[in-house]
Design a protein around this motif. Structure first.
Motif, PDB file in Angstrom:
ATOM      1  N   ARG A 140      39.221  12.064   4.785  1.00  0.00           N
ATOM      2  CA  ARG A 140      38.363  13.106   4.201  1.00  0.00           C
ATOM      3  C   ARG A 140      37.479  13.732   5.277  1.00  0.00           C
ATOM      4  O   ARG A 140      37.273  14.951   5.294  1.00  0.00           O
ATOM      5  CB  ARG A 140      37.518  12.514   3.085  1.00  0.00           C
ATOM      6  CG  ARG A 140      38.314  12.042   1.870  1.00  0.00           C
ATOM      7  CD  ARG A 140      37.402  11.584   0.742  1.00  0.00           C
ATOM      8  NE  ARG A 140      38.171  10.976  -0.334  1.00  0.00           N
ATOM      9  CZ  ARG A 140      38.317   9.657  -0.502  1.00  0.00           C
ATOM     10  NH1 ARG A 140      37.707   8.811   0.338  1.00  0.00           N
ATOM     11  NH2 ARG A 140      39.038   9.183  -1.493  1.00  0.00           N
ATOM     12  N   ARG A 141      36.969  12.914   6.174  1.00  0.00           N
ATOM     13  CA  ARG A 141      36.114  13.445   7.240  1.00  0.00           C
ATOM     14  C   ARG A 141      36.915  14.347   8.172  1.00  0.00           C
ATOM     15  O   ARG A 141      36.421  15.394   8.611  1.00  0.00           O
ATOM     16  CB  ARG A 141      35.478  12.292   8.018  1.00  0.00           C
ATOM     17  CG  ARG A 141      34.386  11.591   7.254  1.00  0.00           C
ATOM     18  CD  ARG A 141      33.889  10.338   7.968  1.00  0.00           C
ATOM     19  NE  ARG A 141      33.321  10.610   9.294  1.00  0.00           N
ATOM     20  CZ  ARG A 141      32.722   9.704  10.037  1.00  0.00           C
ATOM     21  NH1 ARG A 141      32.597   8.446   9.581  1.00  0.00           N
ATOM     22  NH2 ARG A 141      32.230  10.017  11.219  1.00  0.00           N
TER      23      ARG A 141
ATOM     24  N   ASP B 187      39.841  -0.546   5.968  1.00  0.00           N
ATOM     25  CA  ASP B 187      39.825  -0.251   4.532  1.00  0.00           C
ATOM     26  C   ASP B 187      39.034   1.015   4.190  1.00  0.00           C
ATOM     27  O   ASP B 187      38.973   1.414   3.027  1.00  0.00           O
ATOM     28  CB  ASP B 187      39.316  -1.445   3.719  1.00  0.00           C
ATOM     29  CG  ASP B 187      37.923  -1.898   4.113  1.00  0.00           C
ATOM     30  OD1 ASP B 187      37.252  -1.179   4.884  1.00  0.00           O
ATOM     31  OD2 ASP B 187      37.512  -2.979   3.662  1.00  0.00           O
ATOM     32  N   GLN B 188      38.462   1.679   5.195  1.00  0.00           N
ATOM     33  CA  GLN B 188      37.794   2.961   4.966  1.00  0.00           C
ATOM     34  C   GLN B 188      38.642   4.133   5.462  1.00  0.00           C
ATOM     35  O   GLN B 188      38.132   5.213   5.741  1.00  0.00           O
ATOM     36  CB  GLN B 188      36.420   2.974   5.638  1.00  0.00           C
ATOM     37  CG  GLN B 188      35.410   2.044   4.992  1.00  0.00           C
ATOM     38  CD  GLN B 188      34.032   2.151   5.617  1.00  0.00           C
ATOM     39  OE1 GLN B 188      33.680   3.145   6.241  1.00  0.00           O
ATOM     40  NE2 GLN B 188      33.233   1.117   5.433  1.00  0.00           N
ATOM     41  N   ILE B 189      39.937   3.922   5.542  1.00  0.00           N
ATOM     42  CA  ILE B 189      40.822   4.961   6.068  1.00  0.00           C
ATOM     43  C   ILE B 189      40.814   6.222   5.210  1.00  0.00           C
ATOM     44  O   ILE B 189      40.899   7.340   5.732  1.00  0.00           O
ATOM     45  CB  ILE B 189      42.267   4.422   6.224  1.00  0.00           C
ATOM     46  CG1 ILE B 189      43.137   5.455   6.953  1.00  0.00           C
ATOM     47  CG2 ILE B 189      42.867   4.014   4.893  1.00  0.00           C
ATOM     48  CD1 ILE B 189      44.508   4.934   7.341  1.00  0.00           C
TER      49      ILE B 189
ATOM     50  N   LEU C  11      35.586   2.903  12.263  1.00  0.00           N
ATOM     51  CA  LEU C  11      35.488   2.483  10.865  1.00  0.00           C
ATOM     52  C   LEU C  11      36.409   1.301  10.611  1.00  0.00           C
ATOM     53  O   LEU C  11      37.430   1.147  11.277  1.00  0.00           O
ATOM     54  CB  LEU C  11      35.894   3.635   9.938  1.00  0.00           C
ATOM     55  CG  LEU C  11      35.168   4.968  10.109  1.00  0.00           C
ATOM     56  CD1 LEU C  11      35.854   6.042   9.276  1.00  0.00           C
ATOM     57  CD2 LEU C  11      33.712   4.834   9.718  1.00  0.00           C
ATOM     58  N   PRO C  12      36.083   0.462   9.627  1.00  0.00           N
ATOM     59  CA  PRO C  12      37.025  -0.595   9.242  1.00  0.00           C
ATOM     60  C   PRO C  12      38.264   0.007   8.610  1.00  0.00           C
ATOM     61  O   PRO C  12      38.224   1.100   8.020  1.00  0.00           O
ATOM     62  CB  PRO C  12      36.234  -1.436   8.243  1.00  0.00           C
ATOM     63  CG  PRO C  12      35.144  -0.550   7.753  1.00  0.00           C
ATOM     64  CD  PRO C  12      34.822   0.395   8.867  1.00  0.00           C
TER      65      PRO C  12
ATOM     66  N   LEU D  98      40.081   3.185  13.812  1.00  0.00           N
ATOM     67  CA  LEU D  98      40.060   2.181  12.754  1.00  0.00           C
ATOM     68  C   LEU D  98      40.072   0.779  13.362  1.00  0.00           C
ATOM     69  O   LEU D  98      40.940   0.465  14.174  1.00  0.00           O
ATOM     70  CB  LEU D  98      41.266   2.359  11.830  1.00  0.00           C
ATOM     71  CG  LEU D  98      41.364   3.732  11.144  1.00  0.00           C
ATOM     72  CD1 LEU D  98      42.720   3.869  10.450  1.00  0.00           C
ATOM     73  CD2 LEU D  98      40.230   3.935  10.159  1.00  0.00           C
TER      74      LEU D  98
ATOM     75  N   SER E  72      42.962  10.028  -1.547  1.00  0.00           N
ATOM     76  CA  SER E  72      42.867   8.938  -2.523  1.00  0.00           C
ATOM     77  C   SER E  72      44.185   8.204  -2.728  1.00  0.00           C
ATOM     78  O   SER E  72      44.193   7.114  -3.318  1.00  0.00           O
ATOM     79  CB  SER E  72      42.364   9.482  -3.869  1.00  0.00           C
ATOM     80  OG  SER E  72      43.233  10.489  -4.361  1.00  0.00           O
TER      81      SER E  72
ATOM     82  N   ASP F 162      38.278   7.495   3.671  1.00  0.00           N
ATOM     83  CA  ASP F 162      37.084   8.232   4.081  1.00  0.00           C
ATOM     84  C   ASP F 162      37.324   8.924   5.424  1.00  0.00           C
ATOM     85  O   ASP F 162      36.871  10.050   5.644  1.00  0.00           O
ATOM     86  CB  ASP F 162      35.889   7.282   4.198  1.00  0.00           C
ATOM     87  CG  ASP F 162      35.424   6.769   2.847  1.00  0.00           C
ATOM     88  OD1 ASP F 162      35.681   7.454   1.839  1.00  0.00           O
ATOM     89  OD2 ASP F 162      34.819   5.683   2.796  1.00  0.00           O
ATOM     90  N   ALA F 163      38.045   8.241   6.328  1.00  0.00           N
ATOM     91  CA  ALA F 163      38.366   8.852   7.620  1.00  0.00           C
ATOM     92  C   ALA F 163      39.199  10.116   7.428  1.00  0.00           C
ATOM     93  O   ALA F 163      38.971  11.136   8.089  1.00  0.00           O
ATOM     94  CB  ALA F 163      39.109   7.851   8.498  1.00  0.00           C
TER      95      ALA F 163
ATOM     96  N   ASP G 296      33.565   7.973  15.819  1.00  0.00           N
ATOM     97  CA  ASP G 296      33.142   6.852  14.981  1.00  0.00           C
ATOM     98  C   ASP G 296      34.247   5.806  14.919  1.00  0.00           C
ATOM     99  O   ASP G 296      35.427   6.120  15.111  1.00  0.00           O
ATOM    100  CB  ASP G 296      32.828   7.342  13.554  1.00  0.00           C
ATOM    101  CG  ASP G 296      31.869   6.429  12.806  1.00  0.00           C
ATOM    102  OD1 ASP G 296      31.498   5.372  13.356  1.00  0.00           O
ATOM    103  OD2 ASP G 296      31.490   6.783  11.670  1.00  0.00           O
TER     104      ASP G 296
END
Length: 287
Positions: A270-271, A263-265, A260-261, A283, A13, A267-268, A258
């Motif tokens: 966390r995964r 701005d979802q780093i 991802l955009p 990304l 976060s 989430d990346a 996957d």
């Protein structure tokens, strides 16, 4: 420019999108408009504070080792490159504190190689750190063609890449239960490193990318004519150029779980923190 930053070490976060000034290329550097980057375990280590820069980290900090994009501007002394070139690049972020999770990054040309326009940026961005680490470890062994080499985790990220590259260098990939192999690459440490070391023949060669496992007067010392080698990624064209060539030939590709955009780093991250996860997350910086 849009940049992913952190202002303190901590959980995923702490990663936020911010507007930062565009970097200016110094002499010997090129400015890259980053089209794609990827997330590596080392990024999670730095973000959490478990892997600290050699010098005191400064904030705001941007993470990221891998990049693929288009040269936007040239610094002085960058012959061989031109604006508009498609490139793949690596940035050893913990040491330089220059990260690639941004719209633009300025990097020394020693850390940049050209790629053909037929190679997707997301494909190229998945490769620099994992590919160059695997190649550097195999190069450190300096084995002749036809020699046998054991990779002690051929299913992991770096191990799988090393297992793919070894035959391209003319080496025979040894089975996991094989003994008297000519050389071995440790990508895991701990008891896995011990087992691989035992499998190497007397007078063979052994390299590790897990430097904390090799400690003075620790478990491993020179024995049976084997001096363990600690491999550090040189992050330069010597290890990037072969990767670019193999990419162009279509004989080397990193499996991507996957895309991802940017701005979802968070989430990346966390995964990637999920136990046992080894899939590559790329990304995408622009739609």
């Amino acid at each position: 420019m849009k940049t992913v930053i952190l202002n303190t070490y901590g959980p995923a976060s702490v990663l936020v999108i911010a507007d930062m000034p565009n970097p200016k290329p110094k002499p010997g550097e090129v400015l890259i408009r980053v089209q794609a980057s990827s997330v590596n375990p080392v990024d999670l280590g730095v973000r959490s504070g478990n892997i600290l820069p050699a010098e005191k980290g400064f904030f705001p900090m941007t993470l990221g080792w891998d990049a693929a994009g288009i040269i936007e501007k040239l610094g002085a002394g960058t012959e061989g490159f031109k604006v508009g070139d498609h490139v793949m690049a690596i940035s050893p972020q913990p040491g330089t504190q220059v990260g690639t999770h941004a719209e633009f990054v300025a990097l020394p040309i020693e850390q940049v190689v050209k790629i053909t326009k037929s190679i997707p940026f997301t494909t190229a961005a998945a490769l620099p750190l994992v590919g160059s680490t695997a190649l550097a470890a195999l190069q450190a062994l300096n084995l002749p063609k036809g020699a046998s080499v054991m990779i002690n985790n051929p299913d992991g990220a770096v191990g799988a890449m090393a297992a793919t590259i070894a035959p391209l260098l003319g080496l025979r990939l040894a089975e996991q239960d094989e003994t008297d192999v000519d050389g071995a690459v440790d990508v895991r440490g701990n008891e896995h490193a011990q087992r691989a070391f035992v499998a190497v023949r007397d007078g063979g060669v052994y390299a590790t990318i897990v430097p904390d496992w090799w400690k003075p007067n620790g478990v491993f010392t020179a024995s049976r004519g084997i001096t363990p080698l600690i491999v550090q990624n040189p992050a330069n064209q010597d290890v990037l150029a072969p990767l670019a060539e193999w990419l162009e030939q279509g004989i080397l590709k990193q499996d991507i779980e996957d895309i991802l955009p940017l701005d979802q780093i968070a989430d990346a991250h966390r995964r990637m923190e999920a136990p046992g996860r080894t899939g590559k997350l790329v990304l995408r910086h622009f739609d």
